[in-house]
Structures are given as structure tokens and as C-alpha cells.
Design a protein around this motif. Structure first.
Motif, PDB file in Angstrom:
ATOM      1  N   VAL A   1       0.814  -1.115  -0.086  1.00 53.01           N
ATOM      2  CA  VAL A   1       0.157   0.132  -0.163  1.00 53.01           C
ATOM      3  C   VAL A   1       0.944   1.309  -0.014  1.00 53.01           C
ATOM      4  CG1 VAL A   1      -0.417   0.232   2.500  1.00 53.01           C
ATOM      5  CG2 VAL A   1      -2.421   0.694   0.843  1.00 53.01           C
ATOM      6  N   ARG A   2       1.954   1.173   0.712  1.00 51.88           N
ATOM      7  CA  ARG A   2       3.002   2.326   0.495  1.00 51.88           C
ATOM      8  C   ARG A   2       4.298   1.666   0.229  1.00 51.88           C
ATOM      9  NH1 ARG A   2      -0.695   3.525   4.343  1.00 51.88           N
ATOM     10  NH2 ARG A   2       0.196   2.205   5.838  1.00 51.88           N
TER      11      ARG A   2
ATOM     12  N   TYR B   1      -4.985   7.349  -5.258  1.00 47.74           N
ATOM     13  CA  TYR B   1      -3.511   6.919  -4.722  1.00 47.74           C
ATOM     14  C   TYR B   1      -3.445   5.555  -4.281  1.00 47.74           C
ATOM     15  CZ  TYR B   1      -6.742   6.945  -0.729  1.00 47.74           C
ATOM     16  OH  TYR B   1      -7.823   6.884  -0.174  1.00 47.74           O
ATOM     17  N   CYS B   2      -4.541   4.739  -4.408  1.00 44.86           N
ATOM     18  CA  CYS B   2      -4.310   3.407  -3.849  1.00 44.86           C
ATOM     19  C   CYS B   2      -4.287   2.010  -4.709  1.00 44.86           C
ATOM     20  CB  CYS B   2      -5.630   3.095  -2.947  1.00 44.86           C
ATOM     21  SG  CYS B   2      -5.919   1.756  -2.248  1.00 44.86           S
TER      22      CYS B   2
ATOM     23  N   PRO C   1     -12.037   6.531   7.656  1.00 43.90           N
ATOM     24  CA  PRO C   1     -10.773   7.326   7.081  1.00 43.90           C
ATOM     25  C   PRO C   1     -11.531   8.320   6.137  1.00 43.90           C
ATOM     26  CG  PRO C   1     -10.659   4.980   6.533  1.00 43.90           C
ATOM     27  CD  PRO C   1     -11.981   5.150   7.236  1.00 43.90           C
TER      28      PRO C   1
ATOM     29  N   GLN D   1      -9.066  10.887   4.885  1.00 47.58           N
ATOM     30  CA  GLN D   1      -8.118  11.013   4.050  1.00 47.58           C
ATOM     31  C   GLN D   1      -7.743  12.531   3.773  1.00 47.58           C
ATOM     32  OE1 GLN D   1      -6.843   8.252   3.545  1.00 47.58           O
ATOM     33  NE2 GLN D   1      -8.244   6.679   3.156  1.00 47.58           N
TER      34      GLN D   1
ATOM     35  N   ASP E   1      -8.004   7.700   8.913  1.00 46.20           N
ATOM     36  CA  ASP E   1      -6.737   7.558   8.217  1.00 46.20           C
ATOM     37  C   ASP E   1      -6.670   8.957   7.367  1.00 46.20           C
ATOM     38  OD1 ASP E   1      -6.444   5.017   9.060  1.00 46.20           O
ATOM     39  OD2 ASP E   1      -6.871   4.304   7.032  1.00 46.20           O
ATOM     40  N   ILE E   2      -5.594   9.548   7.453  1.00 46.78           N
ATOM     41  CA  ILE E   2      -5.350  10.659   6.536  1.00 46.78           C
ATOM     42  C   ILE E   2      -3.998  10.500   5.647  1.00 46.78           C
ATOM     43  CG2 ILE E   2      -4.457  13.047   6.910  1.00 46.78           C
ATOM     44  CD1 ILE E   2      -6.917  13.637   7.974  1.00 46.78           C
ATOM     45  N   ILE E   3      -4.345  10.948   4.470  1.00 49.22           N
ATOM     46  CA  ILE E   3      -2.893  11.071   3.626  1.00 49.22           C
ATOM     47  C   ILE E   3      -2.489  12.670   3.429  1.00 49.22           C
ATOM     48  CG2 ILE E   3      -2.023  10.729   1.434  1.00 49.22           C
ATOM     49  CD1 ILE E   3      -3.924   8.406   0.932  1.00 49.22           C
TER      50      ILE E   3
ATOM     51  N   PHE F   1      -0.402   9.279   7.262  1.00 49.00           N
ATOM     52  CA  PHE F   1       0.614   9.030   6.261  1.00 49.00           C
ATOM     53  C   PHE F   1       1.065  10.001   5.387  1.00 49.00           C
ATOM     54  CE2 PHE F   1      -2.431   5.713   6.831  1.00 49.00           C
ATOM     55  CZ  PHE F   1      -1.851   4.797   7.783  1.00 49.00           C
ATOM     56  N   ALA F   2       2.383  10.313   4.882  1.00 52.77           N
ATOM     57  CA  ALA F   2       2.655  11.097   4.018  1.00 52.77           C
ATOM     58  C   ALA F   2       2.433  10.465   2.784  1.00 52.77           C
ATOM     59  CB  ALA F   2       4.221  11.526   3.950  1.00 52.77           C
ATOM     60  N   TYR F   3       1.783  10.992   1.698  1.00 57.42           N
ATOM     61  CA  TYR F   3       1.680  10.282   0.455  1.00 57.42           C
ATOM     62  C   TYR F   3       2.984   9.437   0.004  1.00 57.42           C
ATOM     63  CZ  TYR F   3       0.800   9.698  -4.514  1.00 57.42           C
ATOM     64  OH  TYR F   3       0.655   9.461  -6.019  1.00 57.42           O
ATOM     65  N   SER F   4       2.524   8.163  -0.690  1.00 57.52           N
ATOM     66  CA  SER F   4       3.507   7.494  -1.081  1.00 57.52           C
ATOM     67  C   SER F   4       2.956   7.262  -2.600  1.00 57.52           C
ATOM     68  CB  SER F   4       3.830   6.407  -0.008  1.00 57.52           C
ATOM     69  OG  SER F   4       4.508   5.309  -0.930  1.00 57.52           O
TER      70      SER F   4
ATOM     71  N   ARG G   1       2.568   5.177  -5.694  1.00 56.58           N
ATOM     72  CA  ARG G   1       2.627   3.695  -6.038  1.00 56.58           C
ATOM     73  C   ARG G   1       2.533   3.564  -7.557  1.00 56.58           C
ATOM     74  NH1 ARG G   1       5.198   1.540  -4.133  1.00 56.58           N
ATOM     75  NH2 ARG G   1       4.348  -0.497  -3.734  1.00 56.58           N
TER      76      ARG G   1
HETATM   77  N1  5AD Z   1       0.205   6.831   0.169  1.00 52.82           N
HETATM   78  C1  5AD Z   1       0.159   6.957   1.382  1.00 52.82           C
HETATM   79  N2  5AD Z   1      -0.980   6.510   2.091  1.00 52.82           N
HETATM   80  C2  5AD Z   1      -1.669   5.646   1.508  1.00 52.82           C
HETATM   81  N3  5AD Z   1      -2.826   4.960   1.984  1.00 52.82           N
HETATM   82  C3  5AD Z   1      -3.238   4.082   0.821  1.00 52.82           C
HETATM   83  N4  5AD Z   1      -2.657   4.286  -0.305  1.00 52.82           N
HETATM   84  C4  5AD Z   1      -1.569   5.216   0.248  1.00 52.82           C
HETATM   85  C5  5AD Z   1      -0.599   5.911  -0.253  1.00 52.82           C
HETATM   86  N5  5AD Z   1      -0.397   5.695  -1.909  1.00 52.82           N
HETATM   87  C6  5AD Z   1      -3.442   4.906   3.508  1.00 52.82           C
HETATM   88  C7  5AD Z   1      -4.729   5.351   3.111  1.00 52.82           C
HETATM   89  C8  5AD Z   1      -5.635   4.058   3.741  1.00 52.82           C
HETATM   90  C9  5AD Z   1      -4.738   3.582   4.478  1.00 52.82           C
HETATM   91  C10 5AD Z   1      -4.883   1.816   4.765  1.00 52.82           C
HETATM   92  O1  5AD Z   1      -3.325   3.616   3.632  1.00 52.82           O
HETATM   93  O2  5AD Z   1      -4.863   6.475   4.216  1.00 52.82           O
HETATM   94  O3  5AD Z   1      -6.824   4.301   4.432  1.00 52.82           O
END
Ligand code: 5AD
Ligand code: SF4
Length: 452
Positions: A48-49, A166-167, A265, A267, A305-307, A336-339, A341
Motif C-alpha cells: 500500500v505504501r 492513490y491506492c 478514513p 483522507q 486515516d489521513i494522507i 501517512f505522507a503520500y507515497s 505507488r
Molecule cells: N500513500 C499514502 N497512504 C496511503 N494509503 C493508501 N494508499 C496510500 C498511498 N499511496 C493509506 C490510506 C488508507 C490506509 C490503509 O493507507 O490512508 O486508508
């Protein structure tokens, strides 16, 4: 073969590991507790990250060295990473022998057989791949956990039909498929008979339960049916604001045993970002759900959950996330910092923000959350909460468990004679935990000596 499974990532993966282990045992393999004793090591991975992928790569690097030094070892890559081009590339690089996706875990035995046949025939080692999304998986029954296990997991649905940009999950786990009610209740009853005190219903979006299949009930009806099995506690995760409907809130409110704890979540607090993420709700709808939850469940504990630093997130967008925090006052948040993918729409379409911008914003949000978590936890000071005490803490001084509303709760270990449900009077709150003392012990709690 002597086999060992290493699990990374979420609770869905932990549950899948139980299925993998039961398949291995059914196929005549022995499970060993330590990887050094294994002839077959299976990595059940998360994608996921970037960070969980790095962890898998590091373990594969160590195993490759051991193989190079002459250890006769078969390595299997399973879970979300196995389903991706990225995983195939990693598998090639590290000499992985079996590649089995999360939709094909019931193919693990034929894959091992094919591997052994090729090896016994002296064929040059070529990898065995199994990457289908098998429909029989939803009816597969995972055997109950060992006697004395206090928390049991039941997957109620697999996959995800959302397309958050993002997922990676929709690609790794495929479309949503609900498990039949009979299979879920069968697993739940077997758990209850083993003494499980708390059951957690799992799915990428539990509220979507039943939407793909008119033959199964709605999630709200399922919650009531699982509570009827007779657990002191029922929890569920993860919810999606898109279909978190009033009937679910009513089911929580009206069903003793279903905990006042919701992980929802959000986000982002900015509509502009939510739109770019392709989340199907907006800030206002999220706030409406929170208001309804708090009206019907005054004591509800709400986590999210927050990105942070999604591509294109401006300082103004981020300020809206901070403002949403101040408005909702979450009890806790996974931030989470955006990652980026590879394979996701956001990776293909948008430029990543600089790492420093993401980590600076994440730092600010974490500080803000600490403040609200402390405020939220303080409201439990002086109150009694029911705690499922499960283990001795790392400090050796406290025993640790979770409240009905999922707080981490610590009590003096010397007070605890048995693991199980206890009433705890909370004396002191920190942002991450509640500290208290036992106020009473349920005498029929499952017996597990603390020293074991
Ligand atoms: N980057 C960062 N966080 C992510 N999540 C999912 N994909 C990414 C990503 N590309 C986080 C979301 C989700 C949690 C399981 O992981 O917040 O709810
Ligand atoms: Fe990923 Fe969105 Fe599906 Fe959750 S709802 S698993 S974040 S695509």
C-alpha cells in the motif's frame, strides 16, 4: 516441507496468513515457529505504501544471501505485492520460487506441488506463478484460532470497487466479493466455542457488504447476526464514508456487544483534494456522518486515516485538513505522507510534492492530533472502562489490553491474575493510552496465566 509464514501489513493479511497456514497443514506440511528451521518461507506482503515494500525487499535480500551460501530454501512471495508488476520484478531479482497473489491463496498447495515436481525432476529452477482471483476463496473456511485466543478476525468481504487514485488495493485484491453469511457465522461460532471474547469483522470497505450479491444481507443486518452469536464484543474495520449509512449507526446503537468504535478514513479535509483522490464524498457529508454518530452514540470513539501531501495539495488545502481536525477532534488518527505507488492513477497523472513539504505537514498534523487525542482520552479519566487484557507490556510492569472503544489500556501487571475481560478504573490519560487499575474481574474470563 517445514514451512514458515512471515506477515506484513494489515489485519486482512493476518487473517489470510491463517488461511495459508491451514492450507499448508491440510497439505501435510509442518509449520515451524522460526524461519531458520524452515525449508519453505512464505512472505505475505503489503504494497500500500513504499515502506512496507522496502521491508519485504530487505528480508528477501537476507534470504538471497543465505541461499547463495548454500542453504536449501524455497521462497514464496504472496499478498498484495505478488500481484503487481513491481512484485514480479522483485521476485525475479531475488530468485523467488513461488509467486501467489492474494486472490489465489487457496492455490498454494498445487503451486508447492508443481515446484517440488520440477525440483525432483532436476529441472532448472523456474518460478511457479498463481495470480488468479479465485471465487472459491470467499467460501473457504478458516479454522478457529488456538484455544485461549481472545481476539478473532473474520473476513466478511474481499477486494475493493472504489478507485481512490492513490491506492493500489483495487489492483492487488480485485473486485468486491462478499462472503456468504453461513461461512461468516460458521467461523464466528467456532471462535466463540474456542473462547474468543472479541470478534473483528474485516474488509477493505465493510459497509459495502452485500452490495455485490442480493443473496446476502446488508452490513447492518450482518452486524446484528454476528452479535447474536454471543460475543461480549464485536468490532469492525474499515468503513468508507461513501456508504456508511444510518442503518449501520442504528445497528451499533441498538446491538449490545457491538462496540461504540468507528474507524472512518477521511483522507483529506479539502474537497479539492478529495475530488483529485476520487473519494466519492465531500467534507460536508463526512461531517454529517460524524454528527449523526455523535448524536446516536454519545460516547463513540472515532478514528481516521489521513494522507498528507497528496499531489497538488496546497497550503490552503492542508489548512482545511487541520480545520477538519479541530472540528471533528478525532480520538486517534493514522497519518501517512503520500507515497506514490506505480500502477495507481495518481502516480500516472500527478507530480509528487517534495519530500520535505510532505514531512513538514505530517509533523504539524501529528502534533495537532496529539493535542486532540489527549483531550479525548482525558474524558475517560475517573471512569470505568471494560478492557480485554491480553499480554504483558514491553516495560514488564504493565499488562496491556484494549477498551471496548479500542483505547490501549495499561494496568499494573501485578494486579492481573488472568487474561480476559476486566473492568478498569482509568486514573491517567496520555495521547496514546489510558492508565488505570483493575476495578473488578470477570470470573468466567478465559484463563491464560500471565506468566505463560
Ligand atoms: N500513500 C499514502 N497512504 C496511503 N494509503 C493508501 N494508499 C496510500 C498511498 N499511496 C493509506 C490510506 C488508507 C490506509 C490503509 O493507507 O490512508 O486508508
Ligand atoms: Fe484503497 Fe479507496 Fe479501496 Fe480503501 S476504498 S482500499 S483507499 S481504493
Amino acid at each position: 516441507m517445514r514451512a514458515h509464514v512471515i506477515t506484513f501489513g494489515c489485519q486482512m493479511n493476518e487473517y489470510d496468513t491463517l488461511t495459508i497456514q491451514s492450507e499448508l497443514v491440510a497439505g501435510g506440511h509442518d509449520l515451524v515457529d522460526h524461519p531458520r528451521d524452515a525449508q519453505l518461507i512464505l512472505l505475505n506482503t503489503c504494497a500500500v505504501r513504499g515502506k512496507p515494500v522496502e521491508k519485504v525487499v530487505s528480508v528477501l535480500g537476507d534470504l538471497r544471501k543465505e541461499k547463495a551460501a548454500g542453504r536449501d530454501l524455497a521462497i514464496g512471495l504472496m499478498g498484495c505485492l505478488a500481484q503487481l508488476d513491481e512484485g514480479r520484478e522483485i521476485a525475479r531479482k531475488f530468485g523467488v520460487d513461488l509467486l501467489v497473489g492474494p486472490g489465489a491463496i487457496t492455490d498454494i498447495l498445487p503451486a508447492i506441488e508443481a515446484f517440488e515436481a520440477a525440483r525432483d525432476a532436476g529441472a532448472a529452477r523456474s518460478r511457479i506463478d498463481r495470480l488468479d482471483f479465485r471465487t472459491d476463496l470467499v467460501g473457504h473456511l478458516t479454522p478457529p484460532p488456538a484455544f485461549g485466543t481472545l481476539t478473532g478476525f473474520v473476513t466478511i468481504m474481499r477486494g475493493c470497487d472504489h478507485h481512490c487514485t492513490y491506492c493500489i488495493v483495487p489492483q492487488t485484491r480485485g473486485p468486491e466479493v462478499s462472503r456468504p453469511l453461513a461461512a461468516i457465522l460458521h467461523e464466528a461460532r467456532a471462535m466463540r466455542d474456542q473462547g474468543v471474547e472479541e470478534v473483528v469483522l474485516l474488509g477493505q470497505n465493510v459497509n459495502s457488504y452485500g452490495r455485490d450479491d442480493p443473496a446476502v444481507p446488508s452490513f447492518a443486518e450482518l452486524l446484528r447476526a454476528v452479535a447474536d452469536v454471543g460475543f461480549p464484543r464485536v468490532k469492525f474495520t474499515t468503513s468508507h464514508p461513501m456508504n456508511f449509512t444510518s442503518d449501520v449507526i442504528d445497528a451499533i446503537a441498538e446491538t449490545p456487544g457491538v462496540c461504540d468504535y468507528v474507524h472512518l478514513p477521511v483522507q483529506s479535509g479539502s474537497d479539492r483534494v478529495l475530488r483529485r483522490m476520487a473519494r466519492e464524498y465531500r467534507r460536508e457529508r463526512y461531517l454529517e456522518i460524524v454528527a449523526e454518530l455523535r448524536a446516536k452514540l454519545p460516547d463513540v470513539v472515532l478514528t481516521t486515516d489521513i494522507i498528507v501531501g497528496f499531489p497538488g495539495e496546497t497550503e490552503e488545502d492542508f489548512a482545511q485538513t487541520l480545520a477538519l481536525y479541530d472540528e471533528v477532534r478525532f480520538d486517534a488518527a493514522y497519518m501517512f505522507a503520500y507515497s506514490a505507488r506505480p500502477g495507481t492513477p495518481a502516480h500516472a497523472r500527478f507530480d509528487d510534492l517534495p519530500r520535505e513539504v510532505k514531512s513538514e505537514r505530517l509533523g504539524r498534523l501529528v502534533e495537532r492530533q496529539k493535542h486532540w487525542s489527549l483531550e479525548a482520552n482525558r474524558r475517560f479519566e475517573g471512569r470505568e472502562v471494560r478492557v480485554l487484557v491480553k499480554e504483558l507490556g514491553r516495560d514488564g510492569v504493565h499488562a496491556v489490553g484494549h477498551s471496548d472503544q479500542h483505547h490501549t489500556v495499561l494496568v499494573p501487571a501485578t494486579q492481573v491474575q488472568r487474561m480476559g475481560l476486566h473492568t478498569v478504573r482509568v486514573e491517567h490519560a496520555t495521547p496514546h493510552a489510558l492508565y488505570g487499575r483493575l476495578a473488578g474481574t470477570r470470573h468466567d474470563a478465559v484463563a491464560l496465566p500471565l506468566a505463560s
